[in-house]
Design a protein around this motif. Structure first.
Motif, PDB file in Angstrom:
ATOM      1  N   SER A 142       1.290  -5.408   3.031  1.00 33.22           N
ATOM      2  CA  SER A 142       0.391  -5.666   1.689  1.00 33.22           C
ATOM      3  C   SER A 142      -1.029  -5.254   1.993  1.00 33.22           C
ATOM      4  O   SER A 142      -0.979  -4.850   0.793  1.00 33.22           O
ATOM      5  CB  SER A 142       0.197  -7.261   1.151  1.00 33.22           C
ATOM      6  OG  SER A 142      -0.719  -7.607   0.566  1.00 33.22           O
ATOM      7  N   GLY A 143      -1.374  -5.321   2.969  1.00 31.24           N
ATOM      8  CA  GLY A 143      -3.136  -4.991   2.832  1.00 31.24           C
ATOM      9  C   GLY A 143      -2.647  -3.184   2.962  1.00 31.24           C
ATOM     10  O   GLY A 143      -3.872  -2.195   2.335  1.00 31.24           O
ATOM     11  N   PHE A 144      -2.230  -2.100   3.365  1.00 32.39           N
ATOM     12  CA  PHE A 144      -2.071  -1.048   3.428  1.00 32.39           C
ATOM     13  C   PHE A 144      -1.431  -0.995   1.999  1.00 32.39           C
ATOM     14  O   PHE A 144      -2.390   0.068   1.642  1.00 32.39           O
ATOM     15  CB  PHE A 144      -0.587  -1.179   4.346  1.00 32.39           C
ATOM     16  CG  PHE A 144       0.083   0.418   4.214  1.00 32.39           C
ATOM     17  CD1 PHE A 144      -0.582   1.510   4.928  1.00 32.39           C
ATOM     18  CD2 PHE A 144       1.418   1.079   3.635  1.00 32.39           C
ATOM     19  CE1 PHE A 144      -0.804   3.015   4.412  1.00 32.39           C
ATOM     20  CE2 PHE A 144       1.548   2.558   3.648  1.00 32.39           C
ATOM     21  CZ  PHE A 144       0.506   3.860   4.038  1.00 32.39           C
ATOM     22  N   LEU A 145      -0.902  -1.288   1.853  1.00 33.09           N
ATOM     23  CA  LEU A 145       0.153  -1.257   0.075  1.00 33.09           C
ATOM     24  C   LEU A 145      -1.703  -0.738  -1.306  1.00 33.09           C
ATOM     25  O   LEU A 145      -1.989  -0.540  -1.946  1.00 33.09           O
ATOM     26  CB  LEU A 145       0.872  -1.526  -0.239  1.00 33.09           C
ATOM     27  CG  LEU A 145       1.925  -1.049  -0.098  1.00 33.09           C
ATOM     28  CD1 LEU A 145       3.550  -2.646  -0.432  1.00 33.09           C
ATOM     29  CD2 LEU A 145       2.370   0.194  -0.679  1.00 33.09           C
ATOM     30  N   ARG A 146      -1.815  -2.137  -0.272  1.00 32.47           N
ATOM     31  CA  ARG A 146      -3.806  -2.313  -1.093  1.00 32.47           C
ATOM     32  C   ARG A 146      -4.463  -1.055  -1.686  1.00 32.47           C
ATOM     33  O   ARG A 146      -5.421  -0.722  -1.724  1.00 32.47           O
ATOM     34  CB  ARG A 146      -4.586  -3.871  -0.563  1.00 32.47           C
ATOM     35  CG  ARG A 146      -5.282  -4.308  -1.830  1.00 32.47           C
ATOM     36  CD  ARG A 146      -6.288  -5.518  -0.981  1.00 32.47           C
ATOM     37  NE  ARG A 146      -5.087  -6.424  -0.902  1.00 32.47           N
ATOM     38  CZ  ARG A 146      -4.798  -7.741  -1.254  1.00 32.47           C
ATOM     39  NH1 ARG A 146      -5.102  -7.628  -2.574  1.00 32.47           N
ATOM     40  NH2 ARG A 146      -3.705  -8.786  -1.088  1.00 32.47           N
TER      41      ARG A 146
END
Lengths: 288, 283
Positions: B272-276
């Motif tokens: 999720s952090g990567f996508l963010r």
């Protein structure tokens, strides 16, 4: 044909658009794969939802018994026949959330000073405290409750401990982040005038972080009230046990009555918490 | 003039030293009020400890058993069940993903009805907002239990429970983002002859998309955690096996599952952090 600024712009634009399209379609493809996989694993079945709808409406319809205007009093009394017992259980539920939040927050805030990298705790201490808090919040509160049930038996005690432990981990992390964002100048002043580490925390850190700590605690209390309502699902105290039985044994009207009470309690707590947060925010901005 | 300024400065200094004095020894009324506050707080805390059964001998008699349980958890076991556990874990991850996706899709139209900017009929807008608040009032597990009764055991009930609760949360978050967006672009679109839909698509959506994505990703992370326990009421995922093993005191196997859960939650968090970072480009 000479190359105008427009040509180079349009060339660049086309290049970027192609790159965006490539990336976008790759992302879309991955999303589709994830979606298909989840639909399969999650046994997603709209037909089951449609065929289940009559049962949902039966359930919802059964939750509210027939009420007649002429006999509203006795109808309501019959519907809420267990009101006294349910209100007592709801009160226990609230007290579980209150004590769990208070104890977890107190311990979590104490630990947060040891978990902040800027307050002079040894790196090893910071590391260990952070891992402990991580475990405390990574294990879901109901799982802690099941574990505590083994040690302490049925009743609200395992529920309170579970809420407290989870709160400790969650608050500790948030508070440590708040601690790491403070202005360090007051601490230097206290140290320069001969204050101890505890003086630094009490007079230098606490006044800066208290507004944030309080607002996070109120928010956590709201969450914990919701959690406390389901602790009884595993036998860990509060209204949850009654609700679980009413729903699983198809006592529709009891389930409806309890759900309404839970709903009103949660809404009331949310309203109180929002009011308190606004009031506190008002006070702290007065002082600033 | 100079005298005046000096006077002002000394007056300022006096109030400042009075402030300091108040800090060290506050006036009597303040002290009494503070004392009363702490007394009430302490009494409430003591009462809540008593009412929730914390003040009990069980706390001490249970501690050795708790120690035993923790010792047993130090050695994860049941590796022969690993395929079963991993499948249940995938169910959990899939439930969180689909539940969030479903909630996010349904929340967009609801948010448009909940936002002042996009829905001008005040009474109805307020009503829709209360409605989305009310969806959040009941815990995931309660909704999961209701859906299990309605459509049977399995992850689908869990997906629906997550979707219903998060529809409320996301509609609230989305509508706040919409209300915080500038109205000028959508007014411009309408002035240029665009329809209501045009003004939302061209005037509002570009402004709120980063906020919407961020809130949705956050709920996805949070739902992965929630989905791990929905199995307790039979709504799919690893919670079923975990509660089952804990109830028969198989702490080694429970420990293995908890480790798997922690790994899964951490992986989803970093994904999720990567996508963010990729999609929003902040933080």
């Amino acid at each position: 044909m000479t190359s105008t600024p427009f040509d180079s712009f349009s060339h660049e634009w086309r290049k970027r658009r192609a790159a965006n399209l490539r990336q976008g379609s790759l992302g879309g493809l991955l999303l589709l794969v994830a979606l298909a996989f989840s639909l399969y694993v999650g046994q997603f079945d709209l037909w089951r939802l449609i065929t289940g709808l009559p049962r949902i409406t039966e359930f919802l319809g059964g939750m509210v018994p027939e009420l007649h205007w002429a006999t509203l009093d006795s109808d309501l009394a019959e519907w809420f026949w267990g009101l006294e017992k349910w209100l007592a259980l709801l009160w226990t539920t609230l007290m579980m959330a209150l004590f769990g939040t208070a104890a977890g927050t107190a311990l979590g805030s104490a630990l947060s000073f040891l978990a902040a990298r800027n307050l002079g705790a040894a790196p090893l201490t910071v590391f260990l405290v952070r891992r402990v808090m991580e475990i405390a919040r990574s294990v879901p509160d109901l799982v802690w409750a099941l574990l505590f049930l083994f040690a302490f038996g049925l009743g609200p005690l395992p529920g309170v401990l579970a809420i407290g432990l989870h709160t400790l981990g969650a608050q500790g992390k948030l508070f440590a982040e708040v601690n790491e964002n403070i202005d360090m100048a007051p601490l230097e002043g206290i140290r320069a005038s001969g204050g101890t580490w505890l003086d630094e925390i009490r007079l230098g850190v606490l006044p800066q972080v208290l507004p944030n700590f309080t607002s996070y605690s109120l928010w956590r209390f709201e969450l914990n009230v919701r959690t406390a309502t389901v602790m009884g699902f595993v036998g860990a105290g509060g209204i949850g046990m009654e609700l679980y039985q009413a729903i699983s044994l198809n006592y529709f009207s009891d389930a409806g009555a309890i759900l309404i009470l839970v709903f009103l309690t949660v809404a009331l707590i949310d309203m109180f918490s929002e009011w308190a947060r606004l009031k506190l925010a008002g006070i702290s901005s007065d002082h600033a | 003039m100079a005298f005046n300024e000096q006077n002002k400065a000394s007056a300022e200094q006096e109030t400042r030293s009075q402030d300091l004095l108040n800090l060290v020894s506050p006036p009597r009324a303040d002290r009494l009020r503070r004392l009363a506050f702490w007394l009430v707080a302490a009494a409430l805390l003591g009462y809540s400890a008593w009412a929730s059964g914390v003040i009990s001998l069980k706390l001490f008699t249970g501690l050795p058993k708790l120690g035993d349980a923790f010792l047993m958890m130090l050695v994860p076991s049941g590796f022969q069940h690993l395929p079963e556990f991993l499948w249940a874990l995938m169910e959990t991850v899939a439930m969180a993903f689909l539940g969030t996706l479903l909630a996010g899709l349904m929340a967009i139209p609801l948010a448009l009805l909940c936002a002042r900017t996009t829905f001008p009929i005040r009474i109805l807008q307020f009503g829709f907002r209360r409605f989305s608040d009310s969806l959040r009032s009941l815990d995931y597990l309660i909704w999961a239990l209701i859906f299990v009764r309605a459509i049977g055991l399995g992850p689908f009930a869990g997906i629906l429970a997550i979707a219903v609760v998060d529809l409320g949360t996301l509609a609230k978050l989305y509508s706040e983002a919409i209300d915080n967006a500038s109205r000028k672009p959508s007014e411009g679109v309408q002035a240029a002859g665009g329809t209501w839909l045009d003004s939302i698509r061209l005037g509002i959506l570009p402004q709120v998309l980063p906020n919407i994505l961020s809130a949705t990703l956050y709920m996805w992370e949070s739902n992965t955690r929630s989905a791990t326990i929905l199995g307790i009421v039979g709504a799919g995922g690893i919670g079923y096996q975990l509660a089952d093993r804990l109830r028969v005191y198989e702490f080694g196997q429970a420990s293995l599952m908890i480790i798997l859960i922690i790994i899964a939650v951490a992986s989803i968090d970093s994904l999720s952090g990567f996508l963010r970072r990729r999609l929003i480009g902040r933080q």
